[in-house]
Design a protein around this motif. Structure first.
Motif, PDB file in Angstrom:
ATOM      1  N   TRP A  47       0.489  -1.460  -0.016  1.00 32.38           N
ATOM      2  CA  TRP A  47      -0.230   0.040   0.336  1.00 32.38           C
ATOM      3  C   TRP A  47       0.642   1.755   0.151  1.00 32.38           C
ATOM      4  O   TRP A  47       2.097   1.415   1.330  1.00 32.38           O
ATOM      5  CB  TRP A  47      -1.163  -0.478   1.263  1.00 32.38           C
ATOM      6  N   ILE A  48       0.780   2.304  -0.483  1.00 32.08           N
ATOM      7  CA  ILE A  48       1.340   3.239  -1.389  1.00 32.08           C
ATOM      8  C   ILE A  48       0.536   4.148  -0.403  1.00 32.08           C
ATOM      9  O   ILE A  48       1.517   5.456   0.301  1.00 32.08           O
ATOM     10  CB  ILE A  48       1.742   4.040  -2.172  1.00 32.08           C
ATOM     11  N   GLY A  49      -0.369   4.902  -0.642  1.00 35.85           N
ATOM     12  CA  GLY A  49      -0.969   5.913   0.230  1.00 35.85           C
ATOM     13  C   GLY A  49      -2.874   6.093  -0.438  1.00 35.85           C
ATOM     14  O   GLY A  49      -3.074   5.290  -0.964  1.00 35.85           O
ATOM     15  N   GLU A  50      -3.253   6.611   0.375  1.00 35.99           N
ATOM     16  CA  GLU A  50      -4.424   7.428  -0.064  1.00 35.99           C
ATOM     17  C   GLU A  50      -5.236   8.597  -0.012  1.00 35.99           C
ATOM     18  O   GLU A  50      -4.695   9.661   1.130  1.00 35.99           O
ATOM     19  CB  GLU A  50      -5.552   6.153   0.729  1.00 35.99           C
ATOM     20  N   ILE A  51      -5.783   8.584  -0.309  1.00 39.27           N
ATOM     21  CA  ILE A  51      -6.550  10.204  -0.060  1.00 39.27           C
ATOM     22  C   ILE A  51      -8.253   9.974   0.437  1.00 39.27           C
ATOM     23  O   ILE A  51      -9.069   8.880  -0.498  1.00 39.27           O
ATOM     24  CB  ILE A  51      -7.009  11.413  -1.764  1.00 39.27           C
ATOM     25  N   ASN A  52      -8.781  10.559   1.412  1.00 38.67           N
ATOM     26  CA  ASN A  52      -9.746   9.924   1.720  1.00 38.67           C
ATOM     27  C   ASN A  52     -11.376  11.214   1.112  1.00 38.67           C
ATOM     28  O   ASN A  52     -11.029  12.670   0.978  1.00 38.67           O
ATOM     29  CB  ASN A  52      -9.956   9.824   3.436  1.00 38.67           C
ATOM     30  N   PRO A  53     -12.516  10.828   1.285  1.00 34.64           N
ATOM     31  CA  PRO A  53     -13.505  11.669   0.575  1.00 34.64           C
ATOM     32  C   PRO A  53     -13.218  13.444   1.214  1.00 34.64           C
ATOM     33  O   PRO A  53     -13.122  14.121   0.240  1.00 34.64           O
ATOM     34  CB  PRO A  53     -14.478  11.368   1.227  1.00 34.64           C
ATOM     35  N   ALA A  54     -12.782  13.364   2.532  1.00 33.73           N
ATOM     36  CA  ALA A  54     -12.773  14.955   3.101  1.00 33.73           C
ATOM     37  C   ALA A  54     -11.138  15.347   2.008  1.00 33.73           C
ATOM     38  O   ALA A  54     -10.792  16.450   2.829  1.00 33.73           O
ATOM     39  CB  ALA A  54     -12.009  14.439   4.372  1.00 33.73           C
ATOM     40  N   GLY A  55     -10.447  14.518   1.291  1.00 33.93           N
ATOM     41  CA  GLY A  55      -8.922  15.024   1.199  1.00 33.93           C
ATOM     42  C   GLY A  55      -7.789  14.910   1.803  1.00 33.93           C
ATOM     43  O   GLY A  55      -6.808  15.569   1.436  1.00 33.93           O
ATOM     44  N   SER A  56      -7.920  14.146   2.986  1.00 32.13           N
ATOM     45  CA  SER A  56      -7.017  13.809   3.759  1.00 32.13           C
ATOM     46  C   SER A  56      -5.944  12.931   2.933  1.00 32.13           C
ATOM     47  O   SER A  56      -6.821  11.973   2.425  1.00 32.13           O
ATOM     48  CB  SER A  56      -7.559  13.550   5.107  1.00 32.13           C
ATOM     49  N   ILE A  57      -4.641  12.939   3.456  1.00 33.16           N
ATOM     50  CA  ILE A  57      -4.255  11.604   2.621  1.00 33.16           C
ATOM     51  C   ILE A  57      -3.015  10.925   3.818  1.00 33.16           C
ATOM     52  O   ILE A  57      -2.811  11.970   4.413  1.00 33.16           O
ATOM     53  CB  ILE A  57      -2.936  13.134   1.338  1.00 33.16           C
ATOM     54  N   SER A  58      -3.011  10.121   3.243  1.00 39.01           N
ATOM     55  CA  SER A  58      -1.784   9.255   4.170  1.00 39.01           C
ATOM     56  C   SER A  58      -0.653   8.592   3.490  1.00 39.01           C
ATOM     57  O   SER A  58      -1.377   8.150   2.157  1.00 39.01           O
ATOM     58  CB  SER A  58      -3.021   8.291   5.362  1.00 39.01           C
ATOM     59  N   TYR A  59      -0.084   8.355   3.790  1.00 40.66           N
ATOM     60  CA  TYR A  59       0.975   7.511   3.322  1.00 40.66           C
ATOM     61  C   TYR A  59       1.872   6.609   3.756  1.00 40.66           C
ATOM     62  O   TYR A  59       1.909   6.877   4.722  1.00 40.66           O
ATOM     63  CB  TYR A  59       2.458   8.529   2.207  1.00 40.66           C
ATOM     64  N   ASN A  60       2.962   5.041   2.579  1.00 40.39           N
ATOM     65  CA  ASN A  60       3.257   4.482   3.939  1.00 40.39           C
ATOM     66  C   ASN A  60       4.208   4.848   4.211  1.00 40.39           C
ATOM     67  O   ASN A  60       5.445   5.909   3.432  1.00 40.39           O
ATOM     68  CB  ASN A  60       3.236   3.716   2.883  1.00 40.39           C
ATOM     69  N   PRO A  61       4.236   5.184   5.655  1.00 35.79           N
ATOM     70  CA  PRO A  61       6.193   5.871   5.870  1.00 35.79           C
ATOM     71  C   PRO A  61       7.211   5.479   5.475  1.00 35.79           C
ATOM     72  O   PRO A  61       7.769   6.002   5.736  1.00 35.79           O
ATOM     73  CB  PRO A  61       6.242   5.188   7.485  1.00 35.79           C
ATOM     74  N   SER A  62       7.267   4.064   4.546  1.00 36.26           N
ATOM     75  CA  SER A  62       8.485   3.703   4.352  1.00 36.26           C
ATOM     76  C   SER A  62       8.562   4.633   3.012  1.00 36.26           C
ATOM     77  O   SER A  62       9.820   4.645   2.331  1.00 36.26           O
ATOM     78  CB  SER A  62       7.906   2.719   3.595  1.00 36.26           C
ATOM     79  N   LEU A  63       8.087   4.956   1.855  1.00 37.86           N
ATOM     80  CA  LEU A  63       7.438   6.035   0.307  1.00 37.86           C
ATOM     81  C   LEU A  63       7.647   7.195   1.000  1.00 37.86           C
ATOM     82  O   LEU A  63       7.412   8.166   0.019  1.00 37.86           O
ATOM     83  CB  LEU A  63       6.927   4.736   0.085  1.00 37.86           C
ATOM     84  N   LYS A  64       6.962   7.499   2.205  1.00 35.74           N
ATOM     85  CA  LYS A  64       6.608   9.142   2.496  1.00 35.74           C
ATOM     86  C   LYS A  64       7.791  10.145   1.888  1.00 35.74           C
ATOM     87  O   LYS A  64       7.188  11.296   1.469  1.00 35.74           O
ATOM     88  CB  LYS A  64       6.064   8.890   4.440  1.00 35.74           C
ATOM     89  N   SER A  65       8.936  10.005   2.498  1.00 30.71           N
ATOM     90  CA  SER A  65       9.353  11.150   1.638  1.00 30.71           C
ATOM     91  C   SER A  65       9.466  11.032   0.656  1.00 30.71           C
ATOM     92  O   SER A  65      10.510  11.907  -0.373  1.00 30.71           O
ATOM     93  CB  SER A  65      11.321  10.725   2.348  1.00 30.71           C
ATOM     94  N   ARG A  66       9.197  10.125  -0.568  1.00 24.36           N
ATOM     95  CA  ARG A  66       9.355   9.993  -2.052  1.00 24.36           C
ATOM     96  C   ARG A  66       7.672  10.302  -1.998  1.00 24.36           C
ATOM     97  O   ARG A  66       8.446  10.582  -4.068  1.00 24.36           O
ATOM     98  CB  ARG A  66      10.504   8.595  -2.525  1.00 24.36           C
ATOM     99  N   VAL A  67       7.127  10.180  -2.276  1.00 25.68           N
ATOM    100  CA  VAL A  67       5.409  10.383  -2.540  1.00 25.68           C
ATOM    101  C   VAL A  67       4.856  10.809  -2.454  1.00 25.68           C
ATOM    102  O   VAL A  67       4.621  11.733  -1.986  1.00 25.68           O
ATOM    103  CB  VAL A  67       5.071   9.087  -2.185  1.00 25.68           C
ATOM    104  N   THR A  68       4.294  11.636  -3.445  1.00 28.72           N
ATOM    105  CA  THR A  68       3.390  13.120  -3.838  1.00 28.72           C
ATOM    106  C   THR A  68       2.196  12.229  -4.503  1.00 28.72           C
ATOM    107  O   THR A  68       2.381  12.045  -5.326  1.00 28.72           O
ATOM    108  CB  THR A  68       3.443  14.039  -4.057  1.00 28.72           C
TER     109      THR A  68
END
Lengths: 112, 106
Positions: A47-68
């Motif tokens: 799992w890389i990350g997701e955006i929820n219906p409210a627009g909040s984004i969560s990232y996998n910490p293992s990739l967080k520094s490199r992913v948008t």
């Protein structure tokens, strides 16, 4: 019939940036969870990350520094950027709507 | 991270068999567990969400159960199209994590 389509470069070099976009055709877009997940033979599904219906984004910490992850509701598009690629980022990348409907996947190969 | 394990990693079965796959979480995930089916070269397909709820269009021979840390997926009578790899996923805590998969073949 609703379709998820994905597009973006499939062959990249180390240190380059991965850019993938997922679009919805003949379907609804707003009000859902949108996720990116990748799959490799070695590490399985990640799992890389997701955006929820409210627009909040969560990232996998293992990739967080490199992913948008970003979303353009007006275009019904959902995007992924991953910087500073290495061979370990070689994988099939999937977009997922509502934690349920998966796009067809895009094979991204990182090789010099 | 919440670690997910599955057993067995693979199994051989025949059409008509009853198949049970087990998924275990390293911590309590309540009922926030999903099951997916994947065939070679295809994207995973969602079968079950919230541990026991069948997705629309999924045959009733698929059944999910469990809560907390222990879950099962049961196929009551295997059909030819059920030969595939099955994954569990927890979505209780970020980062969401998947089990390593169970391959069901002939």
């Amino acid at each position: 019939q609703e379709q998820l389509q994905q597009w973006g470069a499939g062959l990249l070099k180390p240190s380059e940036t991965l850019s993938l976009t997922c679009g919805v055709f003949n379907g609804s877009f707003s009000g859902y969870y949108w996720s990116w997940i990748r799959q490799t033979p070695g590490k399985g599904l990640e799992w890389i990350g997701e955006i929820n219906p409210a627009g909040s984004i969560s990232y996998n910490p293992s990739l967080k520094s490199r992913v948008t992850i970003s979303i353009d509701t007006s275009k019904k598009q959902f995007s992924l950027k991953l910087i500073s690629l290495t061979a370990a980022d070689t994988a099939v990348y999937f977009c997922v709507k509502a934690r349920t409907y998966w796009g067809p996947g895009t094979l991204v190969t990182v090789s010099s | 991270d919440t670690q997910m394990t599955q057993s067995p990693s693979s199994l051989s079965a025949s059409v008509g068999d009853r198949v049970t796959i087990t998924c275990r979480a390293s911590q309590d995930i309540k009922i926030y567990l999903a099951w997916f089916q994947q065939k070679p070269g295809k994207a995973p397909k969602s079968l079950i969400y919230a541990a026991s709820n069948l997705q629309s269009g999924v045959p009733s021979r698929f059944r999910g159960s469990g809560s907390g840390t222990d879950f099962t997926l049961t196929i009551s009578s295997l059909h030819p199209e059920d030969f595939a790899t099955y994954y569990c996923q927890q979505y209780n805590t970020f980062p969401f994590t998947f089990g390593p998969g169970t391959k069901v073949d002939i």
